[in-house]
Scaffold this motif. Structure first.
Motif, PDB file in Angstrom:
ATOM      1  N   VAL A 589      95.349 120.665   3.052  1.00 17.78           N
ATOM      2  CA  VAL A 589      95.624 121.509   4.212  1.00 17.78           C
ATOM      3  C   VAL A 589      95.899 122.909   3.685  1.00 17.78           C
ATOM      4  O   VAL A 589      96.731 123.087   2.783  1.00 17.78           O
ATOM      5  N   THR A 590      95.206 123.898   4.242  1.00 17.32           N
ATOM      6  CA  THR A 590      95.307 125.266   3.729  1.00 17.32           C
ATOM      7  C   THR A 590      95.687 126.215   4.859  1.00 17.32           C
ATOM      8  O   THR A 590      95.117 126.146   5.954  1.00 17.32           O
ATOM      9  N   ILE A 591      96.644 127.097   4.557  1.00 17.70           N
ATOM     10  CA  ILE A 591      97.071 128.139   5.488  1.00 17.70           C
ATOM     11  C   ILE A 591      96.841 129.485   4.813  1.00 17.70           C
ATOM     12  O   ILE A 591      97.425 129.763   3.757  1.00 17.70           O
ATOM     13  N   ASN A 592      95.992 130.290   5.406  1.00 11.57           N
ATOM     14  CA  ASN A 592      95.681 131.619   4.882  1.00 11.57           C
ATOM     15  C   ASN A 592      96.233 132.676   5.820  1.00 11.57           C
ATOM     16  O   ASN A 592      96.087 132.574   7.051  1.00 11.57           O
ATOM     17  N   GLN A 593      96.830 133.732   5.224  1.00 13.83           N
ATOM     18  CA  GLN A 593      97.330 134.868   5.984  1.00 13.83           C
ATOM     19  C   GLN A 593      96.917 136.151   5.276  1.00 13.83           C
ATOM     20  O   GLN A 593      96.889 136.210   4.047  1.00 13.83           O
ATOM     21  N   ASN A 594      96.637 137.159   6.088  1.00 14.33           N
ATOM     22  CA  ASN A 594      96.155 138.403   5.499  1.00 14.33           C
ATOM     23  C   ASN A 594      96.511 139.566   6.413  1.00 14.33           C
ATOM     24  O   ASN A 594      96.089 139.594   7.575  1.00 14.33           O
ATOM     25  N   PHE A 595      97.300 140.509   5.899  1.00 10.81           N
ATOM     26  CA  PHE A 595      97.530 141.786   6.556  1.00 10.81           C
ATOM     27  C   PHE A 595      96.579 142.798   5.933  1.00 10.81           C
ATOM     28  O   PHE A 595      96.804 143.255   4.811  1.00 10.81           O
ATOM     29  N   ASN A 596      95.537 143.136   6.660  1.00  9.16           N
ATOM     30  CA  ASN A 596      94.528 144.050   6.107  1.00  9.16           C
ATOM     31  C   ASN A 596      94.186 145.140   7.130  1.00  9.16           C
ATOM     32  O   ASN A 596      93.212 145.031   7.865  1.00  9.16           O
ATOM     33  N   PRO A 597      95.026 146.192   7.180  1.00 11.72           N
ATOM     34  CA  PRO A 597      96.197 146.457   6.344  1.00 11.72           C
ATOM     35  C   PRO A 597      97.494 146.066   7.055  1.00 11.72           C
ATOM     36  O   PRO A 597      97.511 145.857   8.272  1.00 11.72           O
ATOM     37  N   LEU A 598      98.549 145.997   6.270  1.00  8.61           N
ATOM     38  CA  LEU A 598      99.878 145.868   6.861  1.00  8.61           C
ATOM     39  C   LEU A 598     100.228 147.151   7.607  1.00  8.61           C
ATOM     40  O   LEU A 598     100.750 147.120   8.721  1.00  8.61           O
ATOM     41  N   ILE A 599      99.943 148.278   7.000  1.00  5.20           N
ATOM     42  CA  ILE A 599     100.041 149.575   7.637  1.00  5.20           C
ATOM     43  C   ILE A 599      99.029 150.493   6.974  1.00  5.20           C
ATOM     44  O   ILE A 599      98.856 150.462   5.754  1.00  5.20           O
ATOM     45  N   GLY A 600      98.336 151.262   7.772  1.00 10.35           N
ATOM     46  CA  GLY A 600      97.310 152.146   7.231  1.00 10.35           C
ATOM     47  C   GLY A 600      97.263 153.454   7.990  1.00 10.35           C
ATOM     48  O   GLY A 600      97.453 153.485   9.213  1.00 10.35           O
ATOM     49  N   PHE A 601      97.029 154.536   7.246  1.00 10.29           N
ATOM     50  CA  PHE A 601      96.913 155.864   7.832  1.00 10.29           C
ATOM     51  C   PHE A 601      95.582 156.468   7.392  1.00 10.29           C
ATOM     52  O   PHE A 601      95.237 156.422   6.214  1.00 10.29           O
ATOM     53  N   ASP A 602      94.888 157.029   8.347  1.00  8.18           N
ATOM     54  CA  ASP A 602      93.608 157.684   8.066  1.00  8.18           C
ATOM     55  C   ASP A 602      93.614 159.020   8.791  1.00  8.18           C
ATOM     56  O   ASP A 602      93.622 159.068  10.025  1.00  8.18           O
ATOM     57  N   ALA A 603      93.615 160.129   8.005  1.00  3.25           N
ATOM     58  CA  ALA A 603      93.761 161.461   8.574  1.00  3.25           C
ATOM     59  C   ALA A 603      92.593 162.335   8.166  1.00  3.25           C
ATOM     60  O   ALA A 603      92.082 162.238   7.042  1.00  3.25           O
ATOM     61  N   ALA A 604      92.174 163.202   9.088  1.00 10.37           N
ATOM     62  CA  ALA A 604      91.147 164.205   8.827  1.00 10.37           C
ATOM     63  C   ALA A 604      91.700 165.555   9.264  1.00 10.37           C
ATOM     64  O   ALA A 604      92.088 165.726  10.429  1.00 10.37           O
ATOM     65  N   PHE A 605      91.748 166.505   8.326  1.00 12.40           N
ATOM     66  CA  PHE A 605      92.343 167.812   8.585  1.00 12.40           C
ATOM     67  C   PHE A 605      91.253 168.815   8.945  1.00 12.40           C
ATOM     68  O   PHE A 605      90.065 168.621   8.664  1.00 12.40           O
ATOM     69  N   LYS A 606      91.699 169.923   9.562  1.00 15.09           N
ATOM     70  CA  LYS A 606      90.767 170.948   9.991  1.00 15.09           C
ATOM     71  C   LYS A 606      90.178 171.746   8.836  1.00 15.09           C
ATOM     72  O   LYS A 606      89.189 172.453   9.022  1.00 15.09           O
ATOM     73  N   ASN A 607      90.793 171.657   7.670  1.00 11.00           N
ATOM     74  CA  ASN A 607      90.252 172.358   6.497  1.00 11.00           C
ATOM     75  C   ASN A 607      89.304 171.474   5.686  1.00 11.00           C
ATOM     76  O   ASN A 607      89.123 171.684   4.484  1.00 11.00           O
ATOM     77  N   ASN A 608      88.712 170.425   6.349  1.00 12.21           N
ATOM     78  CA  ASN A 608      87.712 169.539   5.737  1.00 12.21           C
ATOM     79  C   ASN A 608      88.283 168.680   4.618  1.00 12.21           C
ATOM     80  O   ASN A 608      87.564 168.271   3.704  1.00 12.21           O
ATOM     81  N   ILE A 609      89.569 168.386   4.683  1.00 11.45           N
ATOM     82  CA  ILE A 609      90.211 167.471   3.742  1.00 11.45           C
ATOM     83  C   ILE A 609      90.570 166.197   4.498  1.00 11.45           C
ATOM     84  O   ILE A 609      91.061 166.243   5.626  1.00 11.45           O
ATOM     85  N   SER A 610      90.319 165.050   3.878  1.00 11.54           N
ATOM     86  CA  SER A 610      90.656 163.748   4.456  1.00 11.54           C
ATOM     87  C   SER A 610      91.579 162.994   3.521  1.00 11.54           C
ATOM     88  O   SER A 610      91.526 163.173   2.293  1.00 11.54           O
ATOM     89  N   ALA A 611      92.417 162.150   4.093  1.00 11.51           N
ATOM     90  CA  ALA A 611      93.370 161.362   3.308  1.00 11.51           C
ATOM     91  C   ALA A 611      93.493 159.974   3.909  1.00 11.51           C
ATOM     92  O   ALA A 611      93.364 159.798   5.136  1.00 11.51           O
ATOM     93  N   ARG A 612      93.751 158.998   3.057  1.00 12.83           N
ATOM     94  CA  ARG A 612      93.863 157.605   3.502  1.00 12.83           C
ATOM     95  C   ARG A 612      94.917 156.900   2.664  1.00 12.83           C
ATOM     96  O   ARG A 612      95.000 157.085   1.439  1.00 12.83           O
ATOM     97  N   PHE A 613      95.724 156.072   3.329  1.00 10.00           N
ATOM     98  CA  PHE A 613      96.749 155.288   2.642  1.00 10.00           C
ATOM     99  C   PHE A 613      96.865 153.939   3.342  1.00 10.00           C
ATOM    100  O   PHE A 613      96.976 153.867   4.572  1.00 10.00           O
TER     101      PHE A 613
END
Length: 747
Positions: A589-613
């Motif tokens: 008997v198998t129990i699988n759990q996955n937080f994908n993601p548990l918390i995630g941030f995806d940002a795109a700035f007006k100066n053409n820079i993007s960031a992800r966590f």
């Protein structure tokens, strides 16, 4: 023809049954049908009120006689001036209070008969603008030579009629029993006619003088210009009936007009959204946050029955014996009782050489999704799955005892559902963990529950260990599976569902009491619309997702299973394990759990820079019922990503004679850290061993530059370092770097 042996072995029957259900409910479209629900999705406004209705409440007047009122026959003969030229029947005036339509204006200069008075009292406004050209005045009127302006005012020294009063600008006011005013006429050109001396004086303003034709109402007075003095009663009755028909037609037209006005007002009310208070909006949003549901269910079953001795004629049924039955033809899956009935009716072969097996298959798949929008820019996607499949094989034959027997029945299948075990995801693992300790204590609770339900045990304690019931010790499959699921999902062992052994049909599911639970995915992108974030960002998304499953893969039936009295429970206890031999043997008997993601941030700035966590968390727990151990695998991962776009970048030094790049340059940087660990806990000695695991650090920058439209340069660097948990593995590091040229040939 067929050999006698072949005929004795019979024919082979088969059927297949497929059921499918698919549905998609879009509540978002339903919520737009009701204005109260539409108001929930609009910004609240102040003020307002009920929409104004354009529906008039004025009752329509019927011709010049008032609403549905016709003159009496004797009154028609007494109308003064009825025989004079230009005289009107309604010079007498209508009933008090009615408001009649406006009649046409006067004739052009040089007309014939002068007006015989202006607006009738309460009735229709008669034609009656003054006519120029010196026509003969009406008998009984004022002194000839007076000019009438606007249908009634006597100018030029003329004396008003006996019952009329000269009124400056607008017409004379009668003293008779006249009713409401008619429609005012325009300023008329002076004429030479005079106002007749009519007994029911007229009320101001009526005909349009000056030779300009006025607007003639569609429902004018039928008596206008008619000499009724010499008419018979039948003629007068016909005239009255004709006027009544005109009155009815006008009333009908007014009714249609009012109906249209009411419809327009009702449409306007529906279009106007109501004002909702804050508590009502909150409650309404909670009730209407479900925007869409999709459900798909598929069930497939089939049977292959060899050794059938009867024949088929029409639509798979013998029209004489009606065998094997319309239910089988239309997809019925036989059970033991059906097979035994067919054997007793001599429909199955009794040949000793017969050895073909009965084969049955069954599968069911359920999937559902739902979308929730609690508030604007916040979306929750729910998903639910359940799959079950099983196959059954057996040899059903007469072994020479004149009795059919079920020989070597064998079943196998799998079961998988979406599940929620988030309560235990962040708890520690191992032999000394709270989860493992809870599993050990749950075994006694489950043993007592199944011992009481099995009539062959009926709650009798086990002689070797009184804490458990007879046949259900600490290593019994019927005890371990519910105890394991309850401990590692955070449920109560006293209410945890148990395995069902009522395997009466191919569709019988031993895990039918384990219900699927939904997984979810959450996304919110409203922060970028706030005043502070909107100045620096074009997009900012917060993500969260959970996926959980529980599966019993490759379970199969046991050949040693016995149910002595057919009570639906095992009755045979294995002498080695001192446990009942279950009908289904479940290897794991198998129990699988996955937080994908548990918390995630995806940002795109007006100066053409993007960031992800992102922070990711997963856990897998498996119970093996072969060697009685629990395998636990946990993983934690952190992901950081950055990127930029720049056109016309100036390099700090020249490269290939170029220092300023003309085209767009794209840069990316990904950094990741993952911690994986696997441990095995043995139930026999309560020890835990770390079997494998590693820590992985990864850094991967890259640069893309488009030299031309069909030529792209890709510079990359990737370094990954692994630190193992066990001494049997060695630390490793891998480094890759290079340049990739991608050239696209024109077509």
């Amino acid at each position: 023809g067929a050999a006698p042996v072949a005929r004795q072995l019979g024919n082979t029957l088969g059927n297949t049954n497929t059921k499918q259900l698919a549905g998609n409910l879009n509540f978002a479209q339903l919520y737009t049908k009701w204005r109260w629900l539409r108001a929930l999705n609009t910004k609240p406004t102040h003020g307002g009120g009920k929409p104004k209705s354009d529906v008039s409440t004025t009752e329509p007047a019927a011709g010049g006689l008032g609403k549905g009122i016709a003159p009496k026959l004797q009154d028609l003969r007494k109308i003064p001036g009825a025989t004079s030229t230009g005289g009107d029947v309604d010079d007498v005036g209508g009933p008090p209070g009615a408001n009649g339509p406006t009649a046409g204006g006067g004739k052009s200069p040089g007309g014939t008969t002068p007006g015989a008075g202006s607006t009738t009292g309460g009735g229709a406004t008669t034609g009656g603008g003054a006519t120029t050209g010196g026509a003969t005045p009406t008998p009984g009127g004022p002194t000839p030579g007076g000019t009438t302006t606007g249908g009634g005012k006597t100018t030029g020294g003329a004396t008003p009629g006996p019952d009329s009063t000269a009124t400056a600008g607008g017409g004379s006011t009668g003293k008779g029993p006249g009713s409401g005013p008619g429609k005012p006429g325009g300023p008329g050109k002076p004429g030479s006619g005079t106002k007749g001396a009519n007994p029911g004086g007229t009320t101001g303003g009526g005909a349009t003088g000056g030779g300009t034709s006025g607007t003639v109402d569609n429902f004018s007075n039928l008596y206008q210009g008619v000499n009724t003095e010499g008419m018979t009663d039948d003629q007068l009755d016909s005239l009255v009936d004709a006027q009544r028909r005109l009155d009815k037609a006008k009333a009908k037209a007014e009714k249609i007009k009012k109906r249209k006005a009411r419809k327009a007002a009702r449409k306007a009310r529906r279009a106007k959204l109501p004002e909702l208070s804050a508590p009502v909006r909150v409650a309404g949003k909670a009730l209407t946050m479900l925007s869409q549901i999709t459900i798909n269910y598929t069930q497939t079953a089939g049977t292959v029955l060899p050794g059938y001795m009867d024949s088929t004629r029409f639509m798979g049924v013998n029209s004489y014996s009606m065998a094997p039955g319309l239910n089988f033809v239309y997809g019925y899956q036989p059970d033991k009782a059906w097979l035994e009935r067919m054997g007793n009716n001599e429909k199955l072969t009794r040949d000793s050489l017969f050895n073909a097996q009965l084969q049955q298959t069954y599968s069911s798949n359920l999937s559902g999704t739902a979308t929730l929008t609690p508030f604007k820019d916040f979306r929750v996607d729910l998903s639910l799955t359940r799959t079950f499949s099983k196959s059954h094989n057996e040899l059903y034959k007469d072994t020479g005892t004149n009795v059919f027997n079920h020989l070597n029945p064998y079943e196998n299948g799998s079961f998988n559902i979406s599940y929620i075990a988030v309560k235990t995801l962040f708890k520690p693992t191992g032999a000394n963990s709270p989860l493992y300790t809870q599993l050990l204590s749950n075994r006694e609770i489950i043993s007592k529950r199944v011992g009481l339900s099995n009539p062959y045990t009926n709650g009798t304690p086990d002689p070797a260990n009184p804490n458990y019931t007879k046949g259900y010790t600490e290593y019994s499959q019927d005890v371990l599976i519910p105890a394991f699921i309850a401990a590692y999902t955070g449920n109560d062992a006293s209410t945890q569902p148990l395995i069902d052994y009522s395997h009466t049909a191919i569709s019988s599911n031993p895990f039918k009491y384990f219900m699927p639970l939904p997984n979810w995915k959450v996304a919110y992108n409203g922060l970028s619309k706030l005043p502070y974030f909107s100045k620096i960002m074009t997009n900012f998304v917060i993500n969260h997702a959970y996926t959980g499953t529980m599966s019993m893969n490759a379970f199969n039936s046991s050949l040693l299973f016995q149910d002595l009295y057919g009570l639906g429970y095992p009755s045979f206890i294995d002498s080695n394990s001192h446990n009942y031999v279950p009908f289904f043997q479940v290897p794991n008997v198998t129990i699988n759990q996955n937080f994908n993601p548990l918390i995630g941030f995806d940002a795109a700035f007006k100066n053409n820079i993007s960031a992800r966590f992102e922070v990711r968390k997963s856990k897998s727990v498996s119970l093996s019922l072969i060697d009685y151990q629990i395998s636990e695998n946990t993983s934690t991962e952190y992901v950081i990503g950055m990127g930029f776009r720049k056109k016309g970048l100036k390099l700090p030094f020249k490269m290939f004679g170029v220092q300023k790049l003309k085209n767009e340059l794209i840069g990316k940087l990904d950094i990741g850290f993952r911690d994986d660990k696997n441990s095995n806990t043995f139930l026999s000695n309560n020890i835990s061993i770390t079997s494998r695991g590693q820590k992985v650090i990864r850094i991967s920058p890259s640069v893309d530059y488009s030299v031309k439209q069909n030529l792209t340069l890709h510079f990359f660097f990737d370094r990954q370092q692994t630190i193992p948990y066990v001494s049997s593995s060695y630390p490793t590091s891998n480094t890759k770097a290079g340049l990739t040229l991608r050239f696209l040939f024109a077509q």
